[in-house]
Design an enzyme around this catalytic site. Structure first.
Site, mmCIF file in Angstrom:
data_model
loop_
_atom_site.group_PDB
_atom_site.id
_atom_site.type_symbol
_atom_site.label_atom_id
_atom_site.label_comp_id
_atom_site.label_asym_id
_atom_site.label_seq_id
_atom_site.Cartn_x
_atom_site.Cartn_y
_atom_site.Cartn_z
ATOM 1 N N ASN A 42 49.418 13.863 57.353
ATOM 2 C CA ASN A 42 48.051 14.150 57.802
ATOM 3 C C ASN A 42 47.130 14.315 56.604
ATOM 4 O OD1 ASN A 42 49.555 16.554 57.361
ATOM 5 N ND2 ASN A 42 48.091 17.765 58.519
ATOM 6 N N ILE A 43 45.931 13.807 56.762
ATOM 7 C CA ILE A 43 44.940 13.825 55.683
ATOM 8 C C ILE A 43 43.656 14.411 56.257
ATOM 9 C CG2 ILE A 43 43.679 12.431 53.991
ATOM 10 C CD1 ILE A 43 45.911 10.243 54.455
ATOM 11 N N GLU A 44 43.376 15.653 55.865
ATOM 12 C CA GLU A 44 42.237 16.362 56.460
ATOM 13 C C GLU A 44 40.953 16.098 55.685
ATOM 14 O OE1 GLU A 44 43.568 20.452 56.894
ATOM 15 O OE2 GLU A 44 44.818 19.855 58.613
ATOM 16 N N CYS A 53 45.773 11.995 61.524
ATOM 17 C CA CYS A 53 47.123 12.538 61.730
ATOM 18 C C CYS A 53 48.165 11.707 60.981
ATOM 19 C CB CYS A 53 47.484 12.529 63.207
ATOM 20 S SG CYS A 53 46.528 13.644 64.235
ATOM 21 N N GLU A 55 50.978 10.475 62.098
ATOM 22 C CA GLU A 55 51.489 9.336 62.862
ATOM 23 C C GLU A 55 50.580 8.121 62.699
ATOM 24 O OE1 GLU A 55 50.954 12.435 63.789
ATOM 25 O OE2 GLU A 55 52.094 13.001 65.562
ATOM 26 N N CYS A 90 49.814 14.177 68.963
ATOM 27 C CA CYS A 90 48.629 14.471 69.779
ATOM 28 C C CYS A 90 48.315 13.268 70.684
ATOM 29 C CB CYS A 90 47.432 14.798 68.887
ATOM 30 S SG CYS A 90 46.666 13.353 68.122
ATOM 31 N N CYS A 93 47.160 10.024 68.932
ATOM 32 C CA CYS A 93 48.255 9.266 68.301
ATOM 33 C C CYS A 93 49.107 8.563 69.353
ATOM 34 C CB CYS A 93 49.106 10.196 67.436
ATOM 35 S SG CYS A 93 48.250 10.721 65.943
HETATM 36 N N1 THU Z 1 48.263 16.632 63.209
HETATM 37 C C1 THU Z 1 49.017 15.520 62.948
HETATM 38 O O1 THU Z 1 49.129 15.077 61.801
HETATM 39 N N2 THU Z 1 49.637 14.911 63.988
HETATM 40 C C2 THU Z 1 49.525 15.289 65.287
HETATM 41 O O2 THU Z 1 49.990 14.592 66.179
HETATM 42 C C3 THU Z 1 48.841 16.532 65.628
HETATM 43 C C4 THU Z 1 48.111 17.204 64.525
HETATM 44 C C5 THU Z 1 47.567 17.291 62.101
HETATM 45 C C6 THU Z 1 46.071 17.181 62.156
HETATM 46 C C7 THU Z 1 45.648 18.365 61.338
HETATM 47 O O3 THU Z 1 45.608 17.991 59.968
HETATM 48 C C8 THU Z 1 46.759 19.372 61.521
HETATM 49 O O4 THU Z 1 47.836 18.667 62.102
HETATM 50 C C9 THU Z 1 46.402 20.546 62.394
HETATM 51 O O5 THU Z 1 45.880 20.127 63.600
#
Ligand code: THU
Length: 131
Positions: A42-44, A53, A55, A90, A93
């Site tokens: 995940n890259i915020e 996300c 995935e 999520c 994804c």
């Molecule tokens: N996140 C994912 O990488 N994959 C998911 O399917 C659900 C959430 C990440 C997004 C965010 O950076 C962190 O989890 C918290 O929501």
């Protein structure tokens, strides 16, 4: 590539997570039909909705490299122990997976303290939007 190896690769991908806002690290490992594996984390972003996300990172890397046809994806995530609780993909994804993967055959692997759990994409998103 067995399920345990794919989960371990997902855990290694989570180490690259850029998650200074949630502190929730997620890693994904996508197994393609040709045997290649694509990793994602995940890259915020400070504009939160720009976050991607793990995935989707893995899937978009693979698609962008010309890969088509996918067998399974392993996902792990958490604030501390990555393998303690299942980290389900999520809805966004799952929708992206439904575009590129077969609902009956594509497998989502999740891990927790009890071991590795296997779900089909169709089990996780039974009523996917299709145009
Ligand atoms: N996140 C994912 O990488 N994959 C998911 O399917 C659900 C959430 C990440 C997004 C965010 O950076 C962190 O989890 C918290 O929501």
């Amino acid at each position: 590539m067995n399920n345990k190896e794919l989960i371990e690769l997902a855990a290694s991908a989570a180490k690259n997570s850029y998650s200074p806002y949630s502190h929730f690290r997620v890693g994904a490992a996508l197994l393609c039909d040709d045997g290649s594996v694509y990793l994602g984390c995940n890259i915020e972003n400070s504009a939160y909705s720009a976050t991607v996300c793990a995935e989707r990172t893995a899937i978009f890397k693979a698609i962008s490299d010309g890969k088509r046809g996918f067998q399974k994806i392993a996902v792990v995530g958490g604030e501390d122990g990555l393998l303690e609780k299942q980290c389900a993909p999520c809805g966004v994804c799952l929708q992206v997976m439904s575009e590129h993967c077969d609902a009956s055959n594509f497998v989502v692997l999740l891990a927790d303290n009890e071991g590795i759990h296997e779900y089909t994409l169709g089990e996780m998103l039974p009523y996917a939007f299709k145009k």
